[in-house]
Structure formats: C-alpha cells, structure tokens
Write a protein that holds these residues in place. Structure first.
Motif, mmCIF file in Angstrom:
data_model
loop_
_atom_site.group_PDB
_atom_site.id
_atom_site.type_symbol
_atom_site.label_atom_id
_atom_site.label_comp_id
_atom_site.label_asym_id
_atom_site.label_seq_id
_atom_site.Cartn_x
_atom_site.Cartn_y
_atom_site.Cartn_z
ATOM 1 N N GLU A 1 0.821 -1.206 0.000
ATOM 2 C CA GLU A 1 0.000 0.000 0.000
ATOM 3 C C GLU A 1 0.863 1.268 0.000
ATOM 4 O OE1 GLU A 1 -3.248 0.150 -0.346
ATOM 5 O OE2 GLU A 1 -3.461 -2.029 -0.383
ATOM 6 N N ALA B 1 1.553 3.381 -5.389
ATOM 7 C CA ALA B 1 1.352 4.578 -6.207
ATOM 8 C C ALA B 1 2.607 4.952 -6.976
ATOM 9 C CB ALA B 1 0.895 5.735 -5.329
ATOM 10 N N ASP C 1 -3.118 1.063 -9.374
ATOM 11 C CA ASP C 1 -4.308 1.834 -9.045
ATOM 12 C C ASP C 1 -4.556 1.869 -7.538
ATOM 13 O OD1 ASP C 1 -7.539 1.861 -8.665
ATOM 14 O OD2 ASP C 1 -6.929 3.051 -10.410
ATOM 15 N N LYS C 2 -5.009 3.001 -7.036
ATOM 16 C CA LYS C 2 -5.219 3.166 -5.594
ATOM 17 C C LYS C 2 -6.272 2.213 -5.034
ATOM 18 C CE LYS C 2 -8.666 6.857 -6.035
ATOM 19 N NZ LYS C 2 -9.034 8.241 -5.637
#
Length: 335
Positions: free
Chosen positions: A318, A322, A327-328
């Motif tokens: 996590e 980015a 993709d978030k």
C-alpha cells in the motif's frame, strides 16, 4: 498475424541487453536438459572420462548445495548481469537498514513466471545489494530438483542458489556467519500459474513453513514485494476450474515444477516468443520484523507471527503501489 520486426538500427547497448536476457532465459528453460543430455552423450564418446570423473566429483560434493552452496563472487559481478538489469530495467529499493549482526528470511512476492527480479537482485551484484545492505550475504532458494542435474547444479550454485527445502535454508541460518539472508519466493511454483499481468494474488494465506523456520532459527522476517514481476510475460488464461488449470496443477503435484504457458516477444521481433517484455521491475525490501528464537513455537505463536507478516507485506504494498503505477483501489489478495 502481422509480425512487428525490430528495426535494424537497434543500438549496440540494447542488443547486448537482449543477448544477456536471452542467455538467462535459456539457462532457466533449456540448460538443465542440455546438461543431462551432455552428461550421458559423453559416456558414448571418446570423452567418456569427463562424465565418469564428474560422477566421482558429484558423489563427494553431493551435500554442498544443502550446506550453503558455493558462490563465486566473480561470476556474480559479471557485466552481463548489468545488461540484464538494464533490459527491463530492474531496481532494488531499500526502505530500512538490515543489521548484519542478525540473520534474515526475506519473503519474496510475487513469484512471477521466471522470478527475474529475485535472480537479478539477490544472485547478482548488478542492482547494488552489497552496497544497500552491507555485511549481508543473500541465498536464493530454488527447487531441489535442479540440484540433482549434472553440471547445471554447479552453475546455479555459483550464483548463491541453494535448494528450497528446510534443511538447506536452516543450515545457512544456523551454521553460516551472522548476516545471512535467505530469500524465499514464498508462493513457489504454484503461484507462477497466477502470474498474469495486472494480477496481485499472493499465495500466502496457508504458507507458514518459512515463518516456523524463522522462529526456530531466530531469523528476522523481511517482506519483499516486486512491482512489475507479473508484467513481463503474458500467460494463457487458466482460471481455476478449467481443464488447463487442472492439468497444470496435476503436473505440478507430480513433477514439483509448474508449467505456465507463457509468451511475450522474440529476439528480432516483438510479436511472439519467450523473451520477456521490456517492462520495469522494482523490488521493494520492507522493514524487518523482529523474531525471537523459539525451537518449538506453539500454533498460536506461529499464527500470530504469520498474521503480522501478512499485515506488514500488505502495508508495504500500500505504501509503495502509487510509485509504480498501481491503481489506488487495487489491494493484495492473499490466497
């Protein structure tokens, strides 16, 4: 199908990069069968003594892979691995110091098709492992099957590869000096069957053997996520429940190796072949998880550390996704 040929004016540097990766792909896919053929072929020629002498050497050297192998630093530092690094390119990213007074178990995720990131980062000096983590020596685990192959076993040991069984890994952690880092592609061969571009499935939910070994040896755990590892090859669609996946899983259970039907590009054209795509691989080494040595951990202690490891791997993903175009809304899926 229209074939997209490579231009004739490709710079020499890029040609050297392609050549370096070509020899690596051949080593991974074809060198072991070639060595087996050569060993038996020589027995029926005037050079039969080569195979006989090697067999004698093999007998006396049989246990070397399970006792830390036999790395040859000169070969790990060859220019060819720098060309391979630049082909993709591959980068090793450090997020925390690893104290060389301790030993470590690095869990590498995902396996990918041919573990290009793991090999380049931890079996060669091309991406700066020695500079980023001074005092550490890495040992990448590989299927024991390959260490039973004449000639080939000696070649892969030169790069610091050792068999992926508990005896081999535990020997390094218990008998080699402090600063040993055992690198395990935790998902192993089965995870290669899920190595599709855009896939973030990690075979980890029931993988606790490496956790137990770390506890028994008192080695700290380090999660590693290799962004882009699944992107360098395409693979024939094989969702669970299909006849292809059933066949692959049966073969894997019998042979010990998985057989993903992968493809990408060729040497002189970009339309088909077994050469990987030129897509970046960024291998991020996470923070160490302190492990207290315990020879006989309880099931509860094992489960707790396993959950902590999964949480740390998820956090690592996590924190960095980015930076590498993920993709978030995409998250790791533990299976």
């Amino acid at each position: 199908m229209k074939i997209d040929f490579a231009p004739v004016d490709v710079p020499l540097q890029r040609r050297l990069q392609t050549l370096s990766v070509l020899q690596w792909v051949f080593s991974f896919l074809g060198l072991a069968p070639t060595c087996i053929f050569l060993f038996f072929f020589l027995l029926f020629t005037r050079f039969w003594l080569i195979s006989v002498l090697y067999a004698v050497w093999w007998y006396y050297d049989y246990d070397t892979p399970t006792r830390g192998g036999r790395r040859v630093p000169f070969l790990c530092g060859l220019k060819v691995w720098e060309h391979m690094r630049d082909y993709f390119p591959i980068k090793l990213v450090k997020t925390a110091d690893l104290d060389p007074r301790h030993n470590y178990v690095l869990g590498f995720h995902p396996h990918g098709v041919l573990v290009a990131g793991a090999f380049t980062n931890f079996c060669s000096y091309a991406t700066g492992f020695k500079q980023l983590f001074p005092g550490l020596t890495s040992y990448l685990l590989m299927l024991p099957l390959w260490f039973r192959t004449p000639f080939f076993r000696d070649y892969i040991m030169c790069a610091g590869l050792i068999p992926s069984d508990k005896e081999s890994a535990a020997y390094v952690l218990r008998h080699r000096r402090a600063g040993s880092a055992v690198v395990i592609a935790v998902g192993g061969a089965p995870e290669a069957l899920d190595a599709h571009p855009g896939s973030f499935n990690v075979l980890l939910a029931n993988k606790k053997g490496f956790i137990k070994m770390a506890m028994e040896c008192g080695a700290h755990l380090v999660p590693v996520f290799s962004f882009g590892e699944n992107e360098v090859f395409d693979q024939v669609e094989n969702p669970k429940g299909t006849w292809l996946r059933w066949t692959q899983e049966r073969l894997q259970s019998v042979m010990g190796v998985s057989l993903p039907l992968f493809h990408a590009r060729g040497v002189f054209q970009y339309s088909f072949g077994l050469m990987p795509y030129r897509k970046p691989i960024n291998t991020v080494v996470g923070r160490p998880i302190t492990v207290v040595k315990k020879e006989k951990p309880t099931a509860e202690e094992l489960d707790a550390l396993h959950q902590l490891y999964m949480d740390e791997l998820s956090n690592l993903f996590e924190e960095h996704k980015a930076n590498y175009g993920v993709d978030k809304d995409t998250h790791l899926n533990f299976v």
